[in-house]
Design an enzyme around this catalytic site. Sequence first.
Site, PDB file in Angstrom:
ATOM      1  N   TYR A 142       0.773  -1.040   0.457  1.00 18.78           N
ATOM      2  CA  TYR A 142       0.140  -0.180   0.062  1.00 18.78           C
ATOM      3  C   TYR A 142       0.630   1.226  -0.310  1.00 18.78           C
ATOM      4  O   TYR A 142       0.423   2.515  -0.544  1.00 18.78           O
ATOM      5  CB  TYR A 142      -0.884  -0.174   1.153  1.00 18.78           C
ATOM      6  CG  TYR A 142      -2.525  -0.510   1.136  1.00 18.78           C
ATOM      7  CD1 TYR A 142      -2.411  -2.185   0.585  1.00 18.78           C
ATOM      8  CD2 TYR A 142      -3.231  -0.436   1.664  1.00 18.78           C
ATOM      9  CE1 TYR A 142      -3.744  -2.606   0.317  1.00 18.78           C
ATOM     10  CE2 TYR A 142      -4.581  -1.015   1.144  1.00 18.78           C
ATOM     11  CZ  TYR A 142      -4.834  -1.823   1.089  1.00 18.78           C
ATOM     12  OH  TYR A 142      -5.537  -2.905   0.287  1.00 18.78           O
ATOM     13  N   LYS A 193       3.422 -15.500   1.850  1.00 21.94           N
ATOM     14  CA  LYS A 193       3.663 -16.057   0.163  1.00 21.94           C
ATOM     15  C   LYS A 193       4.739 -16.289   0.289  1.00 21.94           C
ATOM     16  O   LYS A 193       6.004 -15.863  -0.594  1.00 21.94           O
ATOM     17  CB  LYS A 193       3.059 -15.086  -0.851  1.00 21.94           C
ATOM     18  CG  LYS A 193       2.956 -15.273  -2.277  1.00 21.94           C
ATOM     19  CD  LYS A 193       2.259 -16.903  -1.801  1.00 21.94           C
ATOM     20  CE  LYS A 193       1.906 -17.563  -3.276  1.00 21.94           C
ATOM     21  NZ  LYS A 193       1.392 -18.934  -4.110  1.00 21.94           N
ATOM     22  N   ASP A 226      -2.407 -18.208  -0.100  1.00 23.43           N
ATOM     23  CA  ASP A 226      -3.385 -19.544  -1.478  1.00 23.43           C
ATOM     24  C   ASP A 226      -4.742 -20.115  -0.048  1.00 23.43           C
ATOM     25  O   ASP A 226      -6.102 -19.987  -0.131  1.00 23.43           O
ATOM     26  CB  ASP A 226      -3.120 -19.442  -2.646  1.00 23.43           C
ATOM     27  CG  ASP A 226      -2.274 -20.095  -2.345  1.00 23.43           C
ATOM     28  OD1 ASP A 226      -1.482 -19.991  -1.229  1.00 23.43           O
ATOM     29  OD2 ASP A 226      -1.421 -21.000  -3.288  1.00 23.43           O
ATOM     30  N   ASP A 250      -6.423  -7.076   3.859  1.00 18.85           N
ATOM     31  CA  ASP A 250      -7.559  -6.547   2.999  1.00 18.85           C
ATOM     32  C   ASP A 250      -8.896  -7.757   2.986  1.00 18.85           C
ATOM     33  O   ASP A 250      -9.287  -7.857   2.170  1.00 18.85           O
ATOM     34  CB  ASP A 250      -6.799  -5.774   2.413  1.00 18.85           C
ATOM     35  CG  ASP A 250      -7.684  -5.437   1.366  1.00 18.85           C
ATOM     36  OD1 ASP A 250      -8.568  -4.375   2.087  1.00 18.85           O
ATOM     37  OD2 ASP A 250      -8.476  -4.857   0.391  1.00 18.85           O
ATOM     38  N   ASP A 254     -12.605  -9.672   3.821  1.00 18.15           N
ATOM     39  CA  ASP A 254     -13.802  -9.430   3.525  1.00 18.15           C
ATOM     40  C   ASP A 254     -14.146 -10.523   2.723  1.00 18.15           C
ATOM     41  O   ASP A 254     -15.442 -11.598   3.247  1.00 18.15           O
ATOM     42  CB  ASP A 254     -13.231  -9.171   1.723  1.00 18.15           C
ATOM     43  CG  ASP A 254     -14.218  -6.914   1.792  1.00 18.15           C
ATOM     44  OD1 ASP A 254     -12.987  -7.182   2.446  1.00 18.15           O
ATOM     45  OD2 ASP A 254     -14.080  -7.210   0.390  1.00 18.15           O
TER      46      ASP A 254
HETATM   47  C1  IPM Z   1     -10.502  -1.601   4.170  1.00 10.67           C
HETATM   48  C2  IPM Z   1     -10.992  -1.017   2.671  1.00 10.67           C
HETATM   49  C3  IPM Z   1      -9.396   0.301   2.123  1.00 10.67           C
HETATM   50  C4  IPM Z   1      -8.372  -0.568   2.460  1.00 10.67           C
HETATM   51  C5  IPM Z   1      -9.924   0.996   1.184  1.00 10.67           C
HETATM   52  C6  IPM Z   1     -11.261   1.452   1.369  1.00 10.67           C
HETATM   53  C7  IPM Z   1      -8.623   2.198   1.343  1.00 10.67           C
HETATM   54  O1  IPM Z   1     -10.892  -2.193   1.718  1.00 10.67           O
HETATM   55  O2  IPM Z   1     -10.030  -0.908   5.375  1.00 10.67           O
HETATM   56  O3  IPM Z   1     -10.402  -3.336   3.937  1.00 10.67           O
HETATM   57  O4  IPM Z   1      -7.752  -1.485   1.455  1.00 10.67           O
HETATM   58  O5  IPM Z   1      -7.791  -1.070   3.892  1.00 10.67           O
HETATM   59 MG    MG Z   2     -10.649  -4.022   2.165  1.00 12.72          MG
END
Ligand code: IPM
Ligand code: MG
Length: 368
Positions: A142, A193, A226, A250, A254
């Site tokens: 990042y 990784k 993975d 990140d 999700d």
């Molecule tokens: C998260 C989001 C952020 C990230 C974005 C909005 C920059 O996806 O907090 O998971 O990638 O960190």
């Molecule tokens: Mg995110």
Amino acid sequence: MSTKKIAVLPGDGIGPEVTAEARRVLEWFIARRKLDLRLDEYAYGADAYRRLGQVLPKATEEALHAAHAILFGAMGGMDGDAIPRAARVAGGLPHVRRSLELFANLRPIVTIPALYESSSLKNRLLQGVDFVIVRELIGGIYFGQPRGIEILPNGERRGFNTQTYTTSEIRRIARFAFELARTRRRQVCSVDKANVMEAGVLWREEVQALRDAEFPDIELRHLYVDNCAMQLVRAPAQFDVVVTDNIFGDILSDCAAMAAGSLGMLPSASLGPVDQAGRRAALYEPVHGSAPDIAGRGIADPLGAILSVAMMLRLSLGRPDDAALLERAVAAALEGGARTADICEPGRAAVSCSEMGAAVLRELDRLS
Ligand code: IPM
Ligand code: MG
């Protein structure tokens, strides 16, 4: 005891809707549990850019640094093209995290039985799921240099970013994970990784070395990212503390959210280092982001934001009992049948964002 300042940044997309409900919940604790807080709202995001010419106006940035804790809604997604990229980057969430040195991002994934049917995973896989993803938040790809988009001699364009971690960055987040594991089931799974990336080789070596030197009581294993993605949907109950880098955290969070029923359910805390006075910067936000496709319709799930308030009560306000009360109220609201659209099974009527907030407040009244 002096009044603690909480900076509230509703931000973009569904941020204002879910933050309004989180705020109502926090106000319940101020009124009913003698919590001495002052909540001040600050402009941030696309709306701030429109009105004030900056995504992160100076007054907001100063308030972030002065606050005892931050309640954050969401950023991005809205008016993406209307805001020049440089302005978006200068005020973006990665910048906010870095300027406050919020290196440790906690994303707990806990399944609530009332939501088993909302999960994409089978019921039997969801029992006992209770783990935390500890994501390194201010390093890695990042932020790594060099980065950019360049034009090659043959006229082609080339986009590039750099994955980078130093010993101290890795050890700082690993230490955080090991210390957290000591308050839980003492199991840490480190994700990298290392089979392909040098930054991953270093990550693995440093995490293991720290464990061997200072945390022999912690059971440590390593997974490639993975494989970890697969394990999260194959058998999520196997995890206690998962520690990983910025981009893997990140993505994996999700993915892991589906065990909890919906991305809308996940809270998070982002923490800085503890200073000499024993204080640390802390930002609390739902994981879901701005969700521009449903913004302004009043149908967003506020529970990720509300559960972020529970994390604030526990981690910044020294109120573990109130945090547990709020978590029980959320579970009770769900058991009582309240469902926003994202967690609503077919054949059931969904409630609005503010009705869900009201359902949690009713349970707080009842349980307290
Ligand atoms: C998260 C989001 C952020 C990230 C974005 C909005 C920059 O996806 O907090 O998971 O990638 O960190
Ligand atoms: Mg995110």
